[in-house]
Motif scaffolding. Structure first.
Motif, PDB file in Angstrom:
ATOM      1  N   UNK A  20       5.294   6.988  -5.763  1.00  0.00           N
ATOM      2  CA  UNK A  20       6.632   6.453  -5.409  1.00  0.00           C
ATOM      3  C   UNK A  20       6.935   5.372  -6.440  1.00  0.00           C
ATOM      4  N   UNK A  21       7.357   5.814  -7.610  1.00  0.00           N
ATOM      5  CA  UNK A  21       7.408   4.919  -8.772  1.00  0.00           C
ATOM      6  C   UNK A  21       8.336   3.726  -8.551  1.00  0.00           C
ATOM      7  N   UNK A  22       9.437   3.926  -7.822  1.00  0.00           N
ATOM      8  CA  UNK A  22      10.402   2.828  -7.615  1.00  0.00           C
ATOM      9  C   UNK A  22       9.788   1.666  -6.838  1.00  0.00           C
ATOM     10  N   UNK A  23       8.800   1.972  -6.039  1.00  0.00           N
ATOM     11  CA  UNK A  23       8.186   0.918  -5.204  1.00  0.00           C
ATOM     12  C   UNK A  23       6.901   0.382  -5.829  1.00  0.00           C
ATOM     13  N   UNK A  24       6.482   0.922  -6.948  1.00  0.00           N
ATOM     14  CA  UNK A  24       5.236   0.493  -7.584  1.00  0.00           C
ATOM     15  C   UNK A  24       5.454  -0.842  -8.306  1.00  0.00           C
ATOM     16  N   UNK A  25       4.425  -1.599  -8.670  1.00  0.00           N
ATOM     17  CA  UNK A  25       3.002  -1.281  -8.510  1.00  0.00           C
ATOM     18  C   UNK A  25       2.480  -1.571  -7.094  1.00  0.00           C
ATOM     19  N   UNK A  56       0.841  -1.199   0.000  1.00  0.00           N
ATOM     20  CA  UNK A  56       0.000   0.000   0.000  1.00  0.00           C
ATOM     21  C   UNK A  56       0.872   1.243   0.000  1.00  0.00           C
ATOM     22  N   UNK A  57       0.506   2.200  -0.842  1.00  0.00           N
ATOM     23  CA  UNK A  57       1.135   3.515  -0.828  1.00  0.00           C
ATOM     24  C   UNK A  57       0.173   4.489  -0.157  1.00  0.00           C
ATOM     25  N   UNK A  58       0.691   5.250   0.809  1.00  0.00           N
ATOM     26  CA  UNK A  58      -0.113   6.287   1.461  1.00  0.00           C
ATOM     27  C   UNK A  58       0.518   7.647   1.149  1.00  0.00           C
ATOM     28  N   UNK A 104      -2.575  -4.295   9.034  1.00  0.00           N
ATOM     29  CA  UNK A 104      -3.539  -5.030   8.211  1.00  0.00           C
ATOM     30  C   UNK A 104      -2.996  -5.472   6.853  1.00  0.00           C
ATOM     31  N   UNK A 105      -1.870  -4.922   6.432  1.00  0.00           N
ATOM     32  CA  UNK A 105      -1.285  -5.290   5.135  1.00  0.00           C
ATOM     33  C   UNK A 105       0.194  -5.607   5.341  1.00  0.00           C
ATOM     34  N   UNK A 106       0.843  -6.165   4.290  1.00  0.00           N
ATOM     35  CA  UNK A 106       2.241  -6.587   4.459  1.00  0.00           C
ATOM     36  C   UNK A 106       3.225  -5.415   4.473  1.00  0.00           C
ATOM     37  N   UNK A 107       3.060  -4.474   3.521  1.00  0.00           N
ATOM     38  CA  UNK A 107       4.037  -3.385   3.404  1.00  0.00           C
ATOM     39  C   UNK A 107       3.323  -2.057   3.183  1.00  0.00           C
ATOM     40  N   UNK A 128       7.093  -2.568   9.222  1.00  0.00           N
ATOM     41  CA  UNK A 128       6.842  -2.854   7.806  1.00  0.00           C
ATOM     42  C   UNK A 128       6.449  -1.577   7.042  1.00  0.00           C
ATOM     43  N   UNK A 129       7.013  -0.448   7.459  1.00  0.00           N
ATOM     44  CA  UNK A 129       6.679   0.843   6.852  1.00  0.00           C
ATOM     45  C   UNK A 129       7.947   1.501   6.312  1.00  0.00           C
ATOM     46  N   UNK A 130       7.880   2.015   5.091  1.00  0.00           N
ATOM     47  CA  UNK A 130       8.986   2.793   4.523  1.00  0.00           C
ATOM     48  C   UNK A 130       8.501   4.221   4.305  1.00  0.00           C
ATOM     49  N   UNK A 131       9.360   5.187   4.594  1.00  0.00           N
ATOM     50  CA  UNK A 131       8.973   6.593   4.603  1.00  0.00           C
ATOM     51  C   UNK A 131       9.711   7.357   3.504  1.00  0.00           C
ATOM     52  N   UNK A 132       9.019   8.319   2.922  1.00  0.00           N
ATOM     53  CA  UNK A 132       9.669   9.185   1.943  1.00  0.00           C
ATOM     54  C   UNK A 132       9.242  10.619   2.203  1.00  0.00           C
TER      55      UNK A 132
END
Ligand code: SAH
Length: 227
Positions: free
Chosen positions: A155-160, A98-100, A115-118, A143-147
């Motif tokens: 966050x195109x590098x982490x998509x889809x 998930x992207x937030x 509730x989700x993996x990443x 399991x969270x990455x911050x930008x």
């Protein structure tokens, strides 16, 4: 003696914790009354200490079904809205990535992370991001990455992503976000001006995008520069 951070948090907030068990139950009941049905979402809202996501002076109001100020002209989202968006995100099957956009206090991030993996989360105000990161670290949500960036470009590098959730309102849907959805992925986003916004759920089906309107809402605007 080894110290346990979780115990530390519980201990530091013991006074609030004691009184909040009932207020948390009341909040969950309120969300049920307003139509939230997903038990996974309700359980995570019951067990997530929302009071650590607001200033101490507001901690006693943390389990009311309201948005609250978090500084820098921003707000922590109303629990009903967090529940509604999360429920919509989980509605049509498993979600791994998930992207937030709009980390803010980190409360919605913390709910998602259980509730989700990443979770990948982008925030344009560095000070808010720093605080949010610290809170999630204390809750051992790893399991969270911050930008730190303007989230309009995703966050195109982490998509889809299986889902994208936007917690501030642009006038229109940023096209970059649609491109970063996996097939059958969902974008949940408020759009529109200050007084008339609608929460949209957009599901990708190949190159088609199917749209539903969920609610009339009021979010802070999605802005472009970083601070
Ligand atoms: N989910 C958060 C909501 C915070 S309010 C919470 O419950 O606390 C919306 C957040 O979106 C604010 O922190 C604001 O700084 C951030 N925001 C606004 N425009 C943004 C952009 N272009 N990119 C990333 N974050 C943005």
């Amino acid at each position: 003696m080894a110290t346990d951070d979780r115990y530390g948090i519980a201990h530091r907030h013991a006074g609030i914790g004691m009184t909040s068990r009932r207020t948390r139950e009341r909040l969950v009941q309120r969300l049920r009354d307003e139509g939230i049905k997903d038990e996974r979402v309700l359980e995570v809202i019951r067990s997530t200490p929302r009071h650590i996501f607001v200033d101490e002076a507001l901690a006693t109001r943390a389990y009311e079904n309201n948005s609250l100020p978090i500084g820098h002209g921003q707000t922590i989202s109303q629990p009903y809205i967090v529940a509604r968006m999360t429920e919509a995100l989980l509605r049509d099957g498993p979600v791994e990535r998930v992207l937030e956009i709009g980390t803010g206090s980190g409360y919605q991030t913390a709910v998602l992370a259980q509730l989700v993996d990443h979770v990948f989360t982008v925030e344009r105000i560095e000070a808010l991001q720093r605080q949010a990161r610290k809170r999630l670290y204390e809750l051992r949500l790893n399991n969270v990455r911050y930008k730190f960036d303007d989230g309009h470009m995703g966050w195109v590098e982490k998509s889809p992503f299986d889902a994208i959730i936007v917690t501030a309102a642009p006038q229109d849907v940023p096209v970059a976000l649609l491109h970063q959805l996996a097939n059958r992925g969902r974008l949940i986003i408020p759009t529109g001006g200050n007084n008339q916004q609608v929460l949209r759920l957009i599901t990708r089906d190949g190159n088609e995008f199917i749209e539903e309107h969920l609610d009339a809402v009021r979010f802070v605007p999605l802005l472009s520069n970083t601070l």
